[in-house]
Design an enzyme around this catalytic site. Structure first.
Site, PDB file in Angstrom:
ATOM      1  N   PHE A 236       0.840  -1.193   0.000  1.00 45.36           N
ATOM      2  CA  PHE A 236       0.000   0.000   0.000  1.00 45.36           C
ATOM      3  C   PHE A 236       0.873   1.241   0.000  1.00 45.36           C
ATOM      4  O   PHE A 236       0.539   2.256   0.581  1.00 45.36           O
ATOM      5  CB  PHE A 236      -0.947  -0.069   1.201  1.00 45.36           C
ATOM      6  CG  PHE A 236      -1.668  -1.389   1.252  1.00 45.36           C
ATOM      7  CD1 PHE A 236      -2.795  -1.597   0.474  1.00 45.36           C
ATOM      8  CD2 PHE A 236      -1.162  -2.450   1.982  1.00 45.36           C
ATOM      9  CE1 PHE A 236      -3.427  -2.826   0.448  1.00 45.36           C
ATOM     10  CE2 PHE A 236      -1.796  -3.689   1.967  1.00 45.36           C
ATOM     11  CZ  PHE A 236      -2.933  -3.875   1.200  1.00 45.36           C
ATOM     12  N   ILE A 460       0.471  -6.258  -7.289  1.00 45.86           N
ATOM     13  CA  ILE A 460       0.571  -6.229  -5.822  1.00 45.86           C
ATOM     14  C   ILE A 460      -0.703  -6.763  -5.172  1.00 45.86           C
ATOM     15  O   ILE A 460      -0.973  -6.492  -4.005  1.00 45.86           O
ATOM     16  CB  ILE A 460       0.912  -4.805  -5.327  1.00 45.86           C
ATOM     17  CG1 ILE A 460      -0.119  -3.775  -5.814  1.00 45.86           C
ATOM     18  CG2 ILE A 460       2.302  -4.417  -5.797  1.00 45.86           C
ATOM     19  CD1 ILE A 460       0.140  -2.355  -5.285  1.00 45.86           C
ATOM     20  N   GLY A 503      -1.125   2.583 -12.065  1.00 46.35           N
ATOM     21  CA  GLY A 503      -0.632   1.431 -12.822  1.00 46.35           C
ATOM     22  C   GLY A 503      -1.474   1.114 -14.034  1.00 46.35           C
ATOM     23  O   GLY A 503      -0.968   1.084 -15.169  1.00 46.35           O
ATOM     24  N   ARG A 579     -13.314   4.771 -16.582  1.00 47.08           N
ATOM     25  CA  ARG A 579     -13.800   3.491 -17.095  1.00 47.08           C
ATOM     26  C   ARG A 579     -13.387   2.360 -16.149  1.00 47.08           C
ATOM     27  O   ARG A 579     -12.243   2.301 -15.710  1.00 47.08           O
ATOM     28  CB  ARG A 579     -13.212   3.244 -18.482  1.00 47.08           C
ATOM     29  CG  ARG A 579     -13.631   1.925 -19.091  1.00 47.08           C
ATOM     30  CD  ARG A 579     -13.046   1.764 -20.494  1.00 47.08           C
ATOM     31  NE  ARG A 579     -13.143   0.379 -20.900  1.00 47.08           N
ATOM     32  CZ  ARG A 579     -12.104  -0.364 -21.275  1.00 47.08           C
ATOM     33  NH1 ARG A 579     -10.892   0.169 -21.328  1.00 47.08           N
ATOM     34  NH2 ARG A 579     -12.283  -1.609 -21.609  1.00 47.08           N
ATOM     35  N   GLN A 589     -10.787  -3.764  -5.223  1.00 42.22           N
ATOM     36  CA  GLN A 589      -9.965  -2.611  -4.849  1.00 42.22           C
ATOM     37  C   GLN A 589     -10.748  -1.615  -4.007  1.00 42.22           C
ATOM     38  O   GLN A 589     -10.257  -1.114  -3.001  1.00 42.22           O
ATOM     39  CB  GLN A 589      -9.456  -1.903  -6.111  1.00 42.22           C
ATOM     40  CG  GLN A 589      -8.323  -2.622  -6.794  1.00 42.22           C
ATOM     41  CD  GLN A 589      -7.107  -2.655  -5.905  1.00 42.22           C
ATOM     42  OE1 GLN A 589      -6.471  -1.640  -5.656  1.00 42.22           O
ATOM     43  NE2 GLN A 589      -6.806  -3.809  -5.373  1.00 42.22           N
ATOM     44  N   GLU A 656      -6.621   3.797  -4.551  1.00 44.11           N
ATOM     45  CA  GLU A 656      -6.538   4.616  -3.339  1.00 44.11           C
ATOM     46  C   GLU A 656      -7.812   5.365  -2.988  1.00 44.11           C
ATOM     47  O   GLU A 656      -8.071   5.635  -1.819  1.00 44.11           O
ATOM     48  CB  GLU A 656      -5.346   5.584  -3.469  1.00 44.11           C
ATOM     49  CG  GLU A 656      -4.042   4.803  -3.338  1.00 44.11           C
ATOM     50  CD  GLU A 656      -2.815   5.557  -3.809  1.00 44.11           C
ATOM     51  OE1 GLU A 656      -2.125   6.107  -2.956  1.00 44.11           O
ATOM     52  OE2 GLU A 656      -2.539   5.567  -5.022  1.00 44.11           O
TER      53      GLU A 656
HETATM   54 MO1  MOS Z   1       0.521   3.978  -3.324  1.00 41.73          MO
HETATM   55  S1  MOS Z   1       0.481   4.821  -1.419  1.00 41.73           S
HETATM   56  O1  MOS Z   1       0.852   5.372  -4.265  1.00 41.73           O
HETATM   57  O2  MOS Z   1       1.930   3.073  -3.460  1.00 41.73           O
END
Ligand code: MOS
Length: 694
Positions: A236, A460, A503, A579, A589, A656
């Protein structure tokens, strides 16, 4: 382009069968195990070291200290510059290591290393009146202080005003997979480094930072360092940049060429030096006219920064763009401490700043007697208030309105009870900026009757293995079954790390470019081995837009006014995240972010003892996180409007935004249930009881 495609995780079966190797588990012959030695003082000098007892332990192959460690070539990041001198900069800094044939021998021998110190005075507590508190020029590229118009006049003349302080504690990342690395150094370890190859199996958010920092530190070319990370057990932010244990493990591998050295940090070691979300004390002042329109916004934040590396969360970015007001003033304040630096932790800054801003907005709504969603509608800015730029897209009101409908948001102002429980509902808005830094590369190869998409991306736990082939398949116009990903290693086309929720749109943009180039060069019937590499491109004029994801969080809580316990019965988030490429991984997520927000709202609080400089709550028995029993009904929905200014995927990023407004929504629900306002996280039973009694 906007048909969502449900797809289960392609890495799921390997993970549940235990066949997906993590950093510590890659099969290597005859491994050795490293255990670090951490400084036991907050600041000072090492005056003496005795490693005799450690070296005598059966199975010990190497003891590293500042006396025996190699000198590093480049000191790019001060934190990574370990074992270079006798100076101790923070408690928990690495001052040595033992490598042995078993992990038990390494750990035992490390406990026998005797270190003598001369302690110097240190500062490890946030004294809010300390004379050394300063406003920095910049925090993450944004100005340390901003001011427009006359906030003081706005506050004086306001029909309604809120002026309050809000506190958030230090939080610490706890991914299920701890920080871990296996390192092997092959070839010459001294003199000319030609012919040397270093392999790192590492838990990271992308191989590029470790590859370049390790190469620089040891005088190698990046191509001599291979970083492999096919599976990562969660991160994170903490695995975005390498921490000192990576340098330490490479030092050990260099001293033991040809051997594989494994390091995995314990939980207490992760609380000592792998980053954290710094605590904050924030002041927010809101001035509004009789209709609830904001005339002035003031927000400042005080946070500690490490003397070693001045990491600070960009806490005020959200306040600078969220609502319209003619007068605005924001300022960071910092105090340098002798502690390990903080780091990225899921929505660093947005989480902390929006707790204060969205609690204050709820206070204003109640003070002015305006529905909290209506209050936000009246303060919806036509353009970005700070930059004046047009929004790339902003569907915040759609999130609030649609979220209200789906959730059934009906606050009851202390009228609902159920036995000893008082029930209430709260809402808060959320936002998260675009964090596009640099283009990524991607390669598409046709082989064995299908397509392979190669780039450095680390999955991740977010679903990159699953969604990157979806993006490629759509761009190539083939069924997704004909595409597979080839990611998680440095020997792939260079790509951004999985950070800043960027990403999918950054990598996806490169993949779409590669797909177009592939079709242009090789047509629809490519020959075996046909391949193309391309660089992602963002739309021209992108920087003329203000680019953010938005969301609305809703919470229903039950508060027991005898015990002070808060139960979050329902959480719902409605998002404008562009999207949505795969509803299943997207939902995961969002729900994951909300769960982390719930955990932060109710439980998470690291306590640093200023006398000694370390976090005392350094395990999951004392640093509480939400357990399954805390997480009841959590749902997510979305607007699903592509945003072309985030690149050709139309996606805005989802990693996030899910955490951003959750703590405020829960606190606002507690207010609805009890009439008591909580302005300090987390909402523990002790704080709830104290507030109810006060
Ligand atoms: Mo995330 S806190 O931008 O790796």
């Amino acid at each position: 382009m906007s048909t969502p495609a449900d797809r289960a995780r392609v890495d799921g079966p390997a993970k549940v069968a235990g066949l997906a190797p993590y950093a510590y588990e890659h099969p290597v012959p005859d491994p050795l195990y490293l255990f670090p030695v951490l400084a036991g003082i907050a600041r000072g000098e090492i005056t003496d070291l005795d490693t005799t007892a450690a070296e005598a332990v059966d199975g010990v192959e190497l003891v590293l200290t500042h006396r025996t460690a190699p000198r590093l070539r480049v000191r790019l990041v001060p934190t990574l510059s370990i074992l270079q001198s006798t100076t101790v900069r923070y408690r928990g800094e690495i001052v040595g290591a033992v490598v042995a044939r078993t992990p038990e021998a390494a750990r035992h021998a490390a406990s026998l290393v005797r270190v003598e110190y001369a302690e110097h005075p240190h500062l490890a507590g946030l004294d809010e009146d300390h004379p050394a508190i300063r406003t920095p020029l910049q925090v993450m590229g944004a100005r340390g202080r901003q001011s427009h118009g006359d906030v003081d006049a706005a506050l004086r003349e306001a029909a309604y005003r809120v002026q309050e302080s809000y506190r958030t504690p230090q939080n610490v990342h706890n991914p299920i997979e701890p920080h871990a690395v296996t390192a092997r150094w092959e070839g010459r370890s001294r003199g000319s480094a030609g012919g040397t190859r270093v392999t790192l199996w590492e838990s990271n958010q992308g191989p590029l930072p470790s590859q370049s920092l390790v190469a620089g530190a040891f005088g190698l070319l990046p191509g001599q360092v291979e970083v492999v990370a096919p599976y990562v057990g969660g991160s994170f932010g903490t695995k975005g940049m390498p921490h000192p244990h990576v340098i330490l493990t490479v030092m050990a591998a260099r001293a033991l060429p040809g051997r594989s050295v494994k390091t995995t940090l314990t939980r207490p070691q992760m609380f000592a030096g792998t980053g954290y979300r710094p605590a904050s004390t924030q002041r927010v002042a809101l001035a509004a006219d009789a209709q609830g329109r904001l005339t002035g916004i003031e927000h400042d934040t005080l946070a500690p920064v490490s003397r070693v590396l001045a990491w600070a969360d960009p806490t005020l970015n959200v306040t600078r763009m969220m609502y319209a007001a003619p007068a605005r003033r924001t300022a960071y304040r910092q105090l340098q401490l002798d502690v390990a630096p903080g780091s990225f932790m899921r929505a660093p800054g947005e989480y902390t700043g929006m707790f204060a801003l969205e609690t204050a907005m709820d206070e204003l709504a109640h003070t002015a007697g305006i529905d909290p969603i209506e209050l936000r509608r009246r303060n919806e800015p036509g353009t970005d208030p700070e930059s004046g730029k047009e929004w790339s897209s902003r569907h915040l009101m759609a999130c609030l309105d649609e979220g209200r409908r789906v959730f059934g948001f009906t606050p009851s102002a202390r009228t609902r009870t159920e036995g000893a429980w008082r029930l209430g509902m709260g809402v808060a808005a959320a936002t998260f900026p675009m964090q596009y830094f640099a283009p990524s590369l991607a390669r598409i190869t046709f082989t064995g009757g299908g397509y392979v998409v190669s780039l450095q991306a680390s999955d991740i736990g977010t679903g990159a293995w699953t969604v990157l082939p979806q993006i490629a398949a759509q761009a190539l116009g083939v069924p997704v079954e004909q595409v597979r990903a080839d990611i998680g290693a440095s020997a792939r086309p260079a790509a951004m790390i999985a950070g800043g929720s960027s990403g999918t749109y950054t990598w996806g943009g490169a993949i779409i470019e590669a797909a177009r180039a592939f079709r242009a060069r090789h047509g629809a019937r490519p020959v075996e081995g046909a391949t193309v590499r391309a660089r992602g491109r963002m739309p021209a004029g992108m920087r003329k837009r203000s680019r953010h994801a938005f969301g609305a969080h809703f919470a229903e809580v039950a508060v027991d006014d005898l015990s002070g316990e808060v139960r979050v019965r329902r959480l719902y988030g409605h998002y404008d995240a562009g999207r949505i490429i795969n509803p299943r991984t997207a939902r995961s997520q969002f729900v994951g972010g909300m769960t982390m927000g719930l955990s932060g709202a109710l439980h998470e609080e690291a306590y640093r003892d200023p006398r000694f400089g370390h976090v005392v709550t350094q395990d999951l028995a004392s640093y509480h996180i939400a357990a399954h029993a805390d997480v009841l009904e959590v749902g997510a929905g979305w607007v699903d409007e592509p945003d072309p200014w985030f690149g050709p995927t139309g996606a805005k990023g989802i990693g996030e935004i899910g955490i951003v407004g959750v703590a405020a929504a829960i606190g606002n629900a507690i207010f609805d249930a009890t009439g008591t306002r909580l302005r300090e996280l987390p909402f523990t039973p002790a704080r709830v009881l104290e507030a109810l009694d006060g």
